[in-house]
Motif scaffolding. Structure first.
Motif, PDB file in Angstrom:
ATOM      1  N   UNK A  34       0.815  -1.217   0.000  1.00  0.00           N
ATOM      2  CA  UNK A  34       0.000   0.000   0.000  1.00  0.00           C
ATOM      3  C   UNK A  34       0.848   1.266   0.000  1.00  0.00           C
ATOM      4  N   UNK A  35       2.098   1.146   0.386  1.00  0.00           N
ATOM      5  CA  UNK A  35       2.973   2.313   0.458  1.00  0.00           C
ATOM      6  C   UNK A  35       3.473   2.746  -0.921  1.00  0.00           C
ATOM      7  N   UNK A  36       3.197   1.956  -1.944  1.00  0.00           N
ATOM      8  CA  UNK A  36       3.693   2.303  -3.276  1.00  0.00           C
ATOM      9  C   UNK A  36       2.596   2.231  -4.319  1.00  0.00           C
ATOM     10  N   UNK A  37       3.017   1.945  -5.540  1.00  0.00           N
ATOM     11  CA  UNK A  37       2.083   1.790  -6.647  1.00  0.00           C
ATOM     12  C   UNK A  37       2.397   0.487  -7.367  1.00  0.00           C
ATOM     13  N   UNK A  38       1.508   0.070  -8.222  1.00  0.00           N
ATOM     14  CA  UNK A  38       1.730  -1.161  -8.983  1.00  0.00           C
ATOM     15  C   UNK A  38       2.948  -1.028  -9.896  1.00  0.00           C
ATOM     16  N   UNK A  39       3.242   0.226 -10.277  1.00  0.00           N
ATOM     17  CA  UNK A  39       4.341   0.451 -11.213  1.00  0.00           C
ATOM     18  C   UNK A  39       5.688   0.030 -10.634  1.00  0.00           C
ATOM     19  N   UNK A  40       5.862   0.157  -9.310  1.00  0.00           N
ATOM     20  CA  UNK A  40       7.169  -0.127  -8.734  1.00  0.00           C
ATOM     21  C   UNK A  40       7.500  -1.621  -8.715  1.00  0.00           C
ATOM     22  N   UNK A  41       6.507  -2.482  -8.955  1.00  0.00           N
ATOM     23  CA  UNK A  41       6.765  -3.926  -8.965  1.00  0.00           C
ATOM     24  C   UNK A  41       6.914  -4.463 -10.389  1.00  0.00           C
ATOM     25  N   UNK A  42       6.852  -3.560 -11.362  1.00  0.00           N
ATOM     26  CA  UNK A  42       6.937  -4.004 -12.760  1.00  0.00           C
ATOM     27  C   UNK A  42       8.389  -4.125 -13.239  1.00  0.00           C
ATOM     28  N   UNK A  43       8.601  -5.067 -14.129  1.00  0.00           N
ATOM     29  CA  UNK A  43       9.893  -5.214 -14.810  1.00  0.00           C
ATOM     30  C   UNK A  43      10.060  -4.010 -15.741  1.00  0.00           C
ATOM     31  N   UNK A  44      11.293  -3.456 -15.896  1.00  0.00           N
ATOM     32  CA  UNK A  44      11.495  -2.181 -16.610  1.00  0.00           C
ATOM     33  C   UNK A  44      10.843  -2.107 -17.991  1.00  0.00           C
ATOM     34  N   UNK A  45      10.997  -3.115 -18.804  1.00  0.00           N
ATOM     35  CA  UNK A  45      10.402  -3.060 -20.147  1.00  0.00           C
ATOM     36  C   UNK A  45       8.880  -3.025 -20.079  1.00  0.00           C
ATOM     37  N   UNK A  46       8.326  -3.800 -19.141  1.00  0.00           N
ATOM     38  CA  UNK A  46       6.871  -3.785 -18.977  1.00  0.00           C
ATOM     39  C   UNK A  46       6.398  -2.433 -18.463  1.00  0.00           C
ATOM     40  N   UNK A  47       7.218  -1.797 -17.589  1.00  0.00           N
ATOM     41  CA  UNK A  47       6.842  -0.499 -17.031  1.00  0.00           C
ATOM     42  C   UNK A  47       6.725   0.555 -18.130  1.00  0.00           C
ATOM     43  N   UNK A  48       7.678   0.571 -19.054  1.00  0.00           N
ATOM     44  CA  UNK A  48       7.617   1.526 -20.164  1.00  0.00           C
ATOM     45  C   UNK A  48       6.345   1.328 -20.973  1.00  0.00           C
ATOM     46  N   UNK A  49       6.048   0.079 -21.231  1.00  0.00           N
ATOM     47  CA  UNK A  49       4.850  -0.243 -22.004  1.00  0.00           C
ATOM     48  C   UNK A  49       3.586   0.168 -21.248  1.00  0.00           C
TER      49      UNK A  49
END
Length: 491
Positions: free
Chosen positions: A30-45
Motif C-alpha cells: 500500500x505504500x507504493x504503486x503497482x508500477x514499482x513492482x513491474x519489470x522495466x520493459x513492462x513499465x515503459x509499455x
C-alpha cells in the motif's frame, strides 16, 4: 489480486492475495504503486498504455480498457507474468478519480504457450525438412495389409497424396510389387519375432503413375507396454538409380572376368607356342653346333650358333617375364617361404653366364644363418635384373657388386634387408626421385627383355616389401649405387 489506485497511481486498497503473489505484506504494498513492482520493459509499455487509455476514457465514458499482460518482480527477485484487467472509477460528475484492477499470475499459461509455440515451430521446420527430403515417412498399423495411419506430404514424390491412404483406398502393402510382397512379409515377421528395434529392406513398389521403383525401407518397430507390436514407422527412399548402377557394374564385372579369362588363355597359348618354337630353334642350333661347327672347326660359325642359342635363351626369359608380369594383376600374389641364399646364388650364376665376356666380382656378406623371406621365385628375376643394371651401367674393367644380408626390425615387424652395392656410373639425385616410374629410362630392361625398375618395385611391394636407392658414397653418386630391399622375414 484485487486493488484500487488513484489517478496518481498510489495504491489505495489491496486484498490479502497480493502478499501471496508478491511476497510482501499488504501494508508494504500500500505504500507504493503497482508500477514499482513491474519489470522495466513492462513499465515503459504500461506508462505508454496508461496515458493512451486516460485520454480515451476522458473522451468517452463507455471506453473499455483491454486486458494487458506485463511482467512483475517478486520480493525474492523472481519474475512472473501477470494478466491485468482494469476499469476507471468516476465521481458523480463523471470525472476520473482512479481505477480498480484485478491481477492474475499467468506464468504457467505463458510458459505453456511458449512451449507450444516452440513445438509448433519445430514441427513446421520438421515438416519442411521432410517435404524437401528424399525420405517419405509412414506410420503403419500392425494389421493385415499395413493400413497407413500417417504419411508425410512428400509422398507426392511417388505420385500419391496423403488422402489416398487416409481414406483407406490404399494400404501400404498395395504399393509393393507382387513378386516381392511375400518376401517382404516374411522378413517383417522374422524381424518381429526377434528382439530388434529397427531393420532394413530393399524391394520394388509401384508409383501412382504405375512405374516400378526400387526403394530402401528403414523400419522401426513400436511396441506397447505389454511388448506387443502396434505400429511400424517406415522411412522409404528411392534407390532405383543405385540399383541400375549395381546391375551395370555386375554386367561390367562379368565382361571383365570373361575378358580376363580370354587374355589368360591367349597368354598361356602364346607362352606355350613361343616356348615350343624356341625349343625347336634351340635344339636345331645345338645339333648344328655339335654336328658341324665342332667337327669342321669353324670358329665364326660356332660364334653365330652361340648367338642363336643365347637369343633363344633370352626369348625364353621374355616369355617367363610376360607370365610373371601378368601375375601382378591377380588379386593376391602367391607367396611362400623362400631361401634368399639360393635365390641370390642362382641370380649370380645367371649373370656370370650371360656376361661371361666381362670381369664380374660378386661378394656376399650374410649375417643370418637361414635368411628365409616370404616371396616366390619371381624374386630371382628381381636380383638378376638389379645385377644386370649394375653391369650394364658400369664403365670399369672389373665390375664389383657386393651384397649384405642383414636382419631389420621396424615397428615390431621383422624384415631381412639386402644391400646391393656396385661401382657403376651411379644415378644422379634428380633421377632417383623418378627412378621407379615407368617412363624413366633406367626402367628399360636388359636389352629390352628384362624387368624394368617400376616392375621390380611392384613385385617387391606385392611381397609386402620395400625397395630404396641411395648413393654408395653419400653426396657423390658417381662412386656407385646402393639398392636396399626389405622383405618380411620367416622363421
Amino acid at each position: 489480486m484485487f486493488f484500487i489506485q488513484d489517478m496518481d497511481l498510489n495504491i489505495v486498497y489491496v486484498n490479502s492475495y497480493a502478499e501471496q503473489i508478491f511476497g510482501y505484506h499488504t501494508d508494504k504494498i500500500k505504500m507504493g504503486s503497482m508500477a514499482q513492482w513491474m519489470e522495466p520493459n513492462s513499465l515503459k509499455k504500461a506508462y505508454k498504455n496508461f496515458d493512451k487509455y486516460i485520454r480515451l476514457a476522458k473522451e468517452s465514458e463507455k471506453f473499455d480498457i483491454p486486458v494487458m499482460i506485463y511482467k512483475y518482480i517478486r520480493k525474492d527477485g523472481s519474475s512472473f507474468w501477470g494478466e491485468l484487467k482494469i476499469s476507471f472509477l468516476r465521481d458523480s460528475d463523471g470525472t476520473l478519480i482512479g481505477f480498480q484492477g484485478i491481477l492474475r499470475d499467468i506464468t504457467k499459461r505463458i510458459e505453456a504457450e511458449e512451449k507450444f509455440n516452440r513445438i509448433h515451430d519445430d514441427l513446421k521446420k520438421l515438416e519442411n525438412i521432410i517435404k524437401n527430403s528424399p525420405y517419405v515417412v509412414f506410420l503403419l498399423k500392425n494389421q493385415n495389409g499395413w493400413p497407413v495411419e500417417f504419411v508425410s506430404n512428400n509422398i507426392d514424390n511417388f505420385g500419391y497424396s496423403p488422402k489416398d491412404f487416409y481414406s483407406n483406398q490404399i494400404n501400404f502393402a498395395d504399393l509393393i510389387h507382387p513378386d516381392d510382397l511375400d518376401r517382404v512379409r516374411d522378413e517383417v515377421q522374422s524381424y518381429s519375432r526377434k528382439d530388434v528395434k529397427k531393420f532394413n529392406q530393399e524391394y520394388r513398389i509401384f508409383t501412382g503413375r504405375g512405374k516400378c521403383r526400387w526403394i530402401d525401407d528403414r523400419k522401426w518397430i513400436r511396441r506397447n507396454d505389454a511388448g506387443e507390436i502396434t505400429h511400424f514407422q517406415a522411412g522409404i527412399i528411392d534407390i532405383t538409380q543405385r540399383k541400375s548402377i549395381e546391375r551395370k557394374l555386375k554386367i561390367s564385372e562379368k565382361k571383365y572376368k570373361e575378358a580376363y579369362l580370354r587374355s589368360s588363355f591367349y597368354k598361356d597359348l602364346f607362352a606355350h607356342d613361343i616356348n615350343n618354337l624356341l625349343h625347336t630353334i634351340n635344339s636345331s642350333a645345338e645339333l648344328i653346333l655339335y654336328n658341324f661347327a665342332k667337327t669342321l672347326g669353324l670358329e665364326e660359325f660356332e660364334n653365330l650358333t652361340n648367338i642363336i642359342i643365347e637369343q633363344v635363351r633370352r626369348g625364353k626369359k621374355l616369355v617367363k617375364n610376360v607370365q610373371l608380369i601378368s601375375e601382378l594383376d591377380a588379386e593376391d600374389v602367391l607367396k611362400e617361404p623362400v631361401d634368399l641364399n639360393e635365390i641370390i646364388k642362382k641370380a649370380e650364376r645367371f649373370v656370370k653366364i650371360a656376361y661371361d665376356q666381362k670381369e664380374i666380382n660378386i661378394q656376399i656378406e650374410n649375417t643370418i644363418e637361414k635368411p628365409i623371406v616370404l616371396a616366390n621365385q619371381i624374386l630371382q628375376d628381381v636380383f638378376e635384373n638389379l645385377f644386370i643394371n649394375s653391369i650394364k651401367y658400369n664403365e670399369n674393367e672389373t665390375i664389383e657388386i657386393s651384397l649384405k644380408i642383414l636382419p631389420k626390425n621396424i615397428k615390431m615387424l621383422r624384415y631381412i634387408e639386402v644391400e646391393i652395392i656396385d661401382n657403376g656410373v651411379g644415378i644422379p639425385d634428380y633421377h632417383k626421385q623418378v627412378l621407379f616410374n615407368r617412363e624413366n629410362r633406367y626402367n628399360e630392361g636388359s636389352n629390352g627383355m628384362g624387368l624394368g625398375l617400376s616392375l621390380i618395385k611392384k613385385f617387391i611391394e606385392s611381397f609386402n616389401g620395400e625397395i630404396y636407392v641411395k648413393n654408395k658414397v653419400p653426396k657423390d653418386y658417381t662412386q656407385g649405387t646402393k639398392f636396399l630391399i626389405r622383405l618380411p622375414r620367416v622363421d
